[in-house]
Design an enzyme around this catalytic site. Structure first.
Site, PDB file in Angstrom:
ATOM      1  N   MET A  32       6.545   0.368  -7.119  1.00 46.42           N
ATOM      2  CA  MET A  32       7.996   0.363  -7.274  1.00 46.42           C
ATOM      3  C   MET A  32       8.681   0.311  -5.915  1.00 46.42           C
ATOM      4  O   MET A  32       8.288   1.001  -4.982  1.00 46.42           O
ATOM      5  CB  MET A  32       8.426   1.627  -8.024  1.00 46.42           C
ATOM      6  CG  MET A  32       9.921   1.795  -8.223  1.00 46.42           C
ATOM      7  SD  MET A  32      10.316   3.349  -9.058  1.00 46.42           S
ATOM      8  CE  MET A  32      10.021   4.528  -7.742  1.00 46.42           C
TER       9      MET A  32
ATOM     10  N   SER B 102       0.261   2.474  -7.091  1.00 47.07           N
ATOM     11  CA  SER B 102       1.232   3.233  -7.860  1.00 47.07           C
ATOM     12  C   SER B 102       1.446   2.563  -9.219  1.00 47.07           C
ATOM     13  O   SER B 102       0.486   2.304  -9.925  1.00 47.07           O
ATOM     14  CB  SER B 102       2.521   3.384  -7.056  1.00 47.07           C
ATOM     15  OG  SER B 102       3.246   4.505  -7.473  1.00 47.07           O
ATOM     16  N   GLN B 103       2.686   2.219  -9.595  1.00 43.62           N
ATOM     17  CA  GLN B 103       2.888   1.683 -10.943  1.00 43.62           C
ATOM     18  C   GLN B 103       2.142   0.368 -11.160  1.00 43.62           C
ATOM     19  O   GLN B 103       1.806   0.019 -12.296  1.00 43.62           O
ATOM     20  CB  GLN B 103       4.376   1.515 -11.252  1.00 43.62           C
ATOM     21  CG  GLN B 103       5.074   0.406 -10.499  1.00 43.62           C
ATOM     22  CD  GLN B 103       6.548   0.294 -10.893  1.00 43.62           C
ATOM     23  OE1 GLN B 103       7.164   1.240 -11.403  1.00 43.62           O
ATOM     24  NE2 GLN B 103       7.140  -0.872 -10.684  1.00 43.62           N
TER      25      GLN B 103
ATOM     26  N   ASP C 155       0.505  14.789  -2.977  1.00 40.36           N
ATOM     27  CA  ASP C 155       1.507  13.857  -3.491  1.00 40.36           C
ATOM     28  C   ASP C 155       2.788  14.603  -3.872  1.00 40.36           C
ATOM     29  O   ASP C 155       2.763  15.533  -4.673  1.00 40.36           O
ATOM     30  CB  ASP C 155       0.946  13.122  -4.706  1.00 40.36           C
ATOM     31  CG  ASP C 155       1.639  11.796  -4.963  1.00 40.36           C
ATOM     32  OD1 ASP C 155       2.879  11.765  -4.907  1.00 40.36           O
ATOM     33  OD2 ASP C 155       0.941  10.797  -5.203  1.00 40.36           O
TER      34      ASP C 155
ATOM     35  N   HIS D  31       1.880  10.550  -1.195  1.00 40.91           N
ATOM     36  CA  HIS D  31       1.709   9.356  -2.014  1.00 40.91           C
ATOM     37  C   HIS D  31       1.468   8.106  -1.171  1.00 40.91           C
ATOM     38  O   HIS D  31       2.268   7.757  -0.292  1.00 40.91           O
ATOM     39  CB  HIS D  31       2.948   9.167  -2.885  1.00 40.91           C
ATOM     40  CG  HIS D  31       2.785   8.146  -3.967  1.00 40.91           C
ATOM     41  ND1 HIS D  31       1.790   8.225  -4.912  1.00 40.91           N
ATOM     42  CD2 HIS D  31       3.497   7.023  -4.254  1.00 40.91           C
ATOM     43  CE1 HIS D  31       1.896   7.210  -5.740  1.00 40.91           C
ATOM     44  NE2 HIS D  31       2.914   6.459  -5.367  1.00 40.91           N
TER      45      HIS D  31
END
Length: 313
Positions: free
Chosen positions: A48, A122-123, A240, A296
């Site tokens: 993202m 991530s996503q 994270d 993250h």
């Protein structure tokens, strides 16, 4: 969710949230003949707020991998016609449509016909898992999830910056009605929003995550296709502060009905009923759980080379 960063020739453990308005004029993909060098092609999907070709994140990772594995074909997926669209689509384009678009793109690439490895950030990681479940041709060999949210999220702590207008808007929308049709249809993060206090609404209205996680019944095709993977590697970031809960990066999540206690993948109903075939994959040694210190998507080039590079050969 968000983008890793490379500084100079080495990846530093520093979290960078790049500006969405900065245009980057690089192209995705590296046309290398697979048969000439014997390497397995690699497909990358960004997180993202990022895009395929940002020179400080995905562009740098693509370059680094090409340096470490000479001759490898690396395709960094662009969702849209340019990097501006690519960035925006990470917030506002239906995930199912994105997955369908990628499936079509991969199927039309003759250099991937013999199979490819995939790495999602991530996503982008759960989106690539959907590709594996829905589109077995060309075959995905190994899926590497770098900070992916496979059981969804129940919070967007940084998203990717506390002062970001777009993140404030997303937070308000999710908190006020993640399972509202308007929000579900128009906000990517709502499609993997997993509220343990509203489990019935999640199962009924989640347009993406509830489907690929077999929350409304078992699609045997999804189950069969995921088990075709040679390896499913999941990276969890131990410090994270972006992904909530962080256990989702190893396919764990909050226990249903409350928002404090978590459970591991192995403790979940999804695993115990083997809805996705993950229990079978675990017993076959196909699941790999890796941990990285730091926040993250913070990792060093040395960590990447030692822990992830072996799965790209």
């Amino acid at each position: 969710m968000s983008a890793p960063v490379l500084l100079g020739s080495r990846m530093r453990p520093v979290l960078l949230w790049f500006l969405l308005s900065v245009p980057v004029l690089l192209t995705a993909g590296s046309p290398v003949n697979r048969s000439a060098n014997g390497t397995v092609p690699l497909v990358l999907w960004h997180g993202m707020g990022d895009n395929c070709c940002n020179p400080f994140s995905m562009g740098a990772i693509k370059k680094m991998i090409e340096e470490e594995v000479p001759g490898i074909k690396v395709t960094s997926l662009m969702i849209g016609k340019n990097v501006i669209q690519d960035t925006g689509n990470g917030f506002f384009m239906d995930v199912n449509e994105q997955v369908s678009m990628v499936c079509s793109q991969l199927a039309q690439d003759p250099e991937l016909s013999g199979g490819y490895n995939a790495m999602g950030f991530s996503q982008g990681a759960q989106f690539l898992r959907a590709v594996a479940q829905r589109c077995p041709s060309p075959p995905m060999k190994t899926l590497i999830s770098v900070g992916g949210q496979h059981q969804g999220v129940y919070g967007l702590p940084k998203c990717p910056g506390e002062s970001s207008y777009i993140c404030d808007m997303i937070r308000r929308a999710l908190n006020n009605g993640a399972y509202n049709d308007l929000v579900q249809n128009n906000l990517v993060q709502a499609q993997y929003w997993h509220d343990p206090l509203k489990d019935d609404l999640y199962r009924k209205y989640s347009l993406f995550l509830a489907d690929i996680n077999q929350e409304r019944g078992v699609n045997e095709t999804y189950r069969k296709n995921l088990q075709l993977l040679d390896k499913f590697v999941m990276v969890k970031f131990l410090e994270d502060t972006v992904v909530d809960p962080v256990d989702t990066e190893w396919f764990g999540f909050l226990k249903t009905g409350q928002a404090k206690e978590t459970e591991t993948l192995q403790e979940s109903v999804l695993y115990q009923e083997d809805r996705l075939g993950l229990a079978a994959m675990d017993k076959a040694g196909k699941l790999v759980f890796l941990a990285s210190e730091g926040d993250h998507l913070q990792f060093t080039r040395e960590w990447f080379n030692a822990n992830l590079l072996p799965y790209l050969h």
